[in-house]
Design an enzyme around this catalytic site. Structure first.
Site, PDB file in Angstrom:
ATOM      1  N   SER A 123       0.865  -1.194   0.000  1.00 27.87           N
ATOM      2  CA  SER A 123       0.000   0.000   0.000  1.00 27.87           C
ATOM      3  C   SER A 123       0.891   1.231   0.000  1.00 27.87           C
ATOM      4  O   SER A 123       2.042   1.170   0.439  1.00 27.87           O
ATOM      5  CB  SER A 123      -0.859   0.003   1.267  1.00 27.87           C
ATOM      6  OG  SER A 123      -0.028   0.134   2.420  1.00 27.87           O
ATOM      7  N   ASP A 124       0.360   2.352  -0.466  1.00 31.01           N
ATOM      8  CA  ASP A 124       1.108   3.576  -0.247  1.00 31.01           C
ATOM      9  C   ASP A 124       0.934   3.939   1.236  1.00 31.01           C
ATOM     10  O   ASP A 124       0.117   3.360   1.945  1.00 31.01           O
ATOM     11  CB  ASP A 124       0.619   4.693  -1.195  1.00 31.01           C
ATOM     12  CG  ASP A 124       1.642   5.817  -1.323  1.00 31.01           C
ATOM     13  OD1 ASP A 124       1.527   6.603  -2.264  1.00 31.01           O
ATOM     14  OD2 ASP A 124       2.564   5.876  -0.475  1.00 31.01           O
ATOM     15  N   TRP A 125       1.660   4.933   1.686  1.00 31.37           N
ATOM     16  CA  TRP A 125       1.725   5.305   3.099  1.00 31.37           C
ATOM     17  C   TRP A 125       0.331   5.458   3.723  1.00 31.37           C
ATOM     18  O   TRP A 125      -0.378   6.421   3.413  1.00 31.37           O
ATOM     19  CB  TRP A 125       2.496   6.607   3.234  1.00 31.37           C
ATOM     20  CG  TRP A 125       2.793   6.990   4.639  1.00 31.37           C
ATOM     21  CD1 TRP A 125       1.927   7.517   5.545  1.00 31.37           C
ATOM     22  CD2 TRP A 125       4.050   6.870   5.314  1.00 31.37           C
ATOM     23  NE1 TRP A 125       2.543   7.749   6.739  1.00 31.37           N
ATOM     24  CE2 TRP A 125       3.855   7.364   6.632  1.00 31.37           C
ATOM     25  CE3 TRP A 125       5.316   6.420   4.967  1.00 31.37           C
ATOM     26  CZ2 TRP A 125       4.872   7.395   7.582  1.00 31.37           C
ATOM     27  CZ3 TRP A 125       6.336   6.449   5.912  1.00 31.37           C
ATOM     28  CH2 TRP A 125       6.113   6.922   7.197  1.00 31.37           C
ATOM     29  N   ALA A 126      -0.089   4.482   4.533  1.00 34.67           N
ATOM     30  CA  ALA A 126      -1.379   4.550   5.245  1.00 34.67           C
ATOM     31  C   ALA A 126      -2.576   4.587   4.300  1.00 34.67           C
ATOM     32  O   ALA A 126      -3.691   4.914   4.708  1.00 34.67           O
ATOM     33  CB  ALA A 126      -1.416   5.733   6.201  1.00 34.67           C
TER      34      ALA A 126
END
Ligand code: GLC
Length: 749
Positions: free
Chosen positions: A279-282
């Protein structure tokens, strides 16, 4: 029989342990699958969740790594810390699974290359691949074995800050550049200690954010998604990219990070991708504010169901996977599939056999060869947009040079966005390079004039004007600071910020030959000052060696060869504006546009004869995609087609003669465009289908040929079938998307 020998051999390997490897480190796919099976058997659910968990930085992670609760760490570039945390993972945890260290190595690690938008302007995949290789070696030397790049989001909106990080508006050029970078980062053997796993991001369509505002909503119909935004990812998967990153954005109401159709149906089922998705950050927990998930548990469920294997930075997986399993909302098979994908990349990287790094075994970081590649990349990335009265190249006999502007001598700003591991002491600025090149014989009068690109004060204008008055030529180094583009740094106005336009106005009044060098992370609307300068070199943010590259071009050591990877609008209101647009039912014509200032007062309204344009801006850009000037002139002639009719499944060769009609040796990027006149879904007015860089001596001419097949003409029809339809096609061989020699051919059943 063979299988038994293999099983026996690999079993011996496992019993003897990695230090007793019987193999070179690059194991076969079969051996890797066998080792994954062996490992999965031993893993508890906590071990498995640990592999799916990526945390930020190594500090304070020792205990969790020792317990096998972290599979990857990002944003750690300290070798001692990396080796220390790796030793805990390999020697102190129960299963000894190495940690995968990730970092944004986007356009260089320590040696910083031009920003990707500038790299795209080179139209030189081989050079971009070479730069990625250098970046990988520098990053691997400190223990980084995974980069979150290349970013391959097609972007048609210069307001979007991350256009700086993209390869521009065209999916074909973006695909070529993305594959080159993947190959440069990974090589064909990921087990090499100097290879790093690449990451195709941000899957998919992130660059279509409404209004060019980062993280904003996207609406992308499937045909456009498949024909434009997915293409670079498909090319990268075909090239063996090890990982994919899901984006922050939502697509047609479904966040990319919870999008089963894209992450499973397309990526896994259609493309057989066997790496892993991070996933991208969060972006997993951000599906809550998206309004797609009720809470973190729901976010974990939807991300796992969609096919996200590893969670970056947030901890929904760590918190809720066990509960979701216990409630039978997910299965162990789903978890195992994610863990297998992650372990597969770790085995391919030979991390089990080679978990530690020793920088002394690598070439020196930022060594002369690396810097030379950065210089060459910068030279080829710079686009000459104007050169009236042949002001350029400058004569080496020039006696007095005024160097003006906040970007003439700023070792930080010229590196651009996403240059985390730079050392600005390495940077060679234009002023430094000028002094080195001609400081012995010419008087160089430097006036910064503006503290930053955003400075509004005109207090220092007087000094700048004085310097220009006493000069033979004025060199203006203007544009954007690095922080004015990049993630979350979008602009609603895309002109030269601060008092820069006023500065150009004032300097123009002096009447000296004036050269504008722009450093920026995006196309800027420089139309308002274009007639106030004699020449323009557009350098994007040119990286560590931007100074020597600019000087090489200013003095004709090299001729500019860069071509625009993105359309330059006259004004921000024209956005989105891109070359491969649709024709509409009322395509504009040059003679149909009446400028807003020329409309008669109280003229009677009519809907007849109206066409698609702006009263105040018309319909053409300031500079078209593929445009770039040279110190010579290239003449195109003698367009030839191998046939006027081809059958479905056949190939056609299109060629033309290109002549260097000037008096300097130079490169030209010859481009091939096609147009499908009629389609089951409408087709763009032009599509780039090939390009070649050629170098011609003065007076030399060369025939350049492109071969395409009818498969290269395919598109998705209304049923989303990939088809090539019989019919008439136009074809161009050109020096940019707005000119060239046009021919036509017909595809028949
Ligand atoms: C960011 C970016 C992504 C980057 C990641 C790790 O927010 O969107 O491109 O790789 O975080 O830094």
């Amino acid at each position: 029989m063979m299988q038994n020998i293999l099983t026996f051999t690999v079993t011996i390997f496992i019993l003897l342990g990695p230090e007793m490897s019987l193999y070179s480190q690059s194991m076969s796919a079969q051996e890797i699958e066998l080792r994954i099976d062996q490992l999965i058997e031993k893993m508890t659910i906590d071990d498995k969740i640990g592999q799916m968990n990526q945390r930020n930085g190594a500090d304070g992670r020792e205990d969790a790594v020792r317990k096998g609760l972290i599979g990857s760490i990002l944003n750690e570039a300290d070798t001692d810390k990396i080796n220390a945390i790796q030793r805990i993972a390999v020697e102190e945890s129960r299963l000894g699974i190495p940690v995968l260290i990730g970092r944004d190595v986007i356009h260089g690690f320590r040696t910083i290359f031009p920003i990707p938008l500038g790299l795209a302007a080179t139209w030189n995949p081989e050079l971009v691949k070479k730069g990625a290789r250098i970046s990988a070696v520098e990053a691997a030397s400190v223990g980084i074995r995974w980069t979150f790049g290349p970013m391959m989001d097609v972007s048609r909106d210069a307001r979007w800050g991350r256009i700086a990080e993209s390869f521009g508006e065209d999916h074909y050029l973006t695909s070529e550049m993305s594959v080159a970078m993947v190959q440069g980062f990974q090589t064909d053997d990921l087990s090499r200690p100097d290879a790093i796993a690449a990451c195709a991001k941000h899957y998919v369509g992130y660059g279509a954010a409404e209004g060019g505002r980062d993280y904003n909503t996207t609406y992308i119909p499937e045909g456009l998604m498949r024909e434009v935004y997915l293409k670079p990812f498909q090319a990268s998967v075909n090239a063996g990219v090890a990982t994919i990153m899901s984006g922050f954005h939502e697509i047609n109401g479904i966040p990319a990070t919870g999008n089963t159709f894209l992450l499973k149906n397309v990526l896994r089922d259609e493309w057989n991708f066997d790496g892993f998705v991070v996933s991208d950050w969060a972006s997993i927990t951000e599906m809550i504010p998206h309004g797609f998930c009720a809470d973190e548990k729901d976010a974990a469920l939807k991300a796992i169901n969609a096919g996200v294997d590893m969670e970056m930075a947030s901890d929904a997986y760590q918190k809720f996977i066990k509960q979701l399993l216990a409630e039978n909302k997910i299965t162990m098979d789903m978890i195992d599939a994610s863990v297998r994908s992650i372990l597969r990349v770790k085995f391919k990287l030979a991390l089990f056999e080679n978990p530690y790094t020793d920088p002394s075994k690598f070439p020196a970081i930022a060594n002369p060869e690396n810097l030379e590649c950065a210089r060459e990349s910068a030279v080829q990335s710079i686009v000459m947009l104007k050169n009236d009265k042949q002001v350029l190249p400058l004569s080496k006999d020039v006696k007095r040079i005024a160097v003006i502007g906040p970007l003439a001598d700023d070792p930080f700003e010229q590196l651009g966005t996403w240059s985390f591991d730079k050392n600005i002491d390495d940077t060679q600025t234009p002023l430094q390079a000028l002094r080195e090149f001609i400081g012995e014989t010419a008087k160089i009068d430097y006036v910064k004039t503006l503290e930053t690109s955003r400075t509004k004060s005109t207090d220092e204008f007087g000094k700048a004007i004085e310097a220009v008055k006493n000069s033979d030529v004025a060199l203006l180094f203007l544009g954007e600071e690095a922080i004015l583009s990049g993630e979350a740094h979008c602009r609603a106005e895309i002109n030269l910020p601060g008092a820069q336009e006023q500065l150009i106005e004032e300097i123009h009044k002096i009447g000296k030959p004036t050269v504008l060098v722009v450093m920026a992370g995006r196309p800027l609307t420089i139309g308002s000052v274009l007639d106030k300068v004699d020449a323009v070199l557009y350098a994007f943010h040119p990286g560590t060696m931007g100074g020597p590259a600019i000087v090489d071009l200013l003095f004709g050591i090299e001729s500019p060869s860069g071509k625009l990877p993105v359309t330059f609008p006259k004004m921000v209101g024209q956005i989105p504006i891109y070359y491969n647009h649709k024709n509409t039912g009322r395509p504009p014509r040059a003679d149909s546009w009446v400028h807003i200032d020329n409309i008669p007062v109280r003229v009677w309204q009519t809907s007849l004869g109206n066409e698609s344009h702006y009263l105040d801006a018309g319909y053409t850009p300031l500079f078209p995609f593929g445009f770039g000037l040279s110190y010579t002139q290239f003449k195109y002639s003698n367009l030839k087609l191998s046939s006027k009719k081809i059958k479905l499944g056949d190939k056609i060769t299109i060629s033309a003669t290109i002549k260097n009609a000037g008096d300097v040796e130079a490169d030209e990027i010859v481009q091939l465009y096609i147009r499908d006149l009629v389609g089951d879904r409408t087709r763009p007015v032009k599509e780039l289908k090939g390009f070649q860089r050629i170098r011609l001596q003065p007076g030399e001419e060369k025939s350049v040929a492109f071969e395409i097949s009818t498969d290269d003409l395919s598109f998705y029809n209304q049923k989303m079938e990939l088809v090539t339809e019989p019919g008439l096609f136009h074809v161009w061989i050109a020096g940019d998307s707005d000119s060239g020699l046009r021919g036509e051919f017909e595809v028949v059943e």
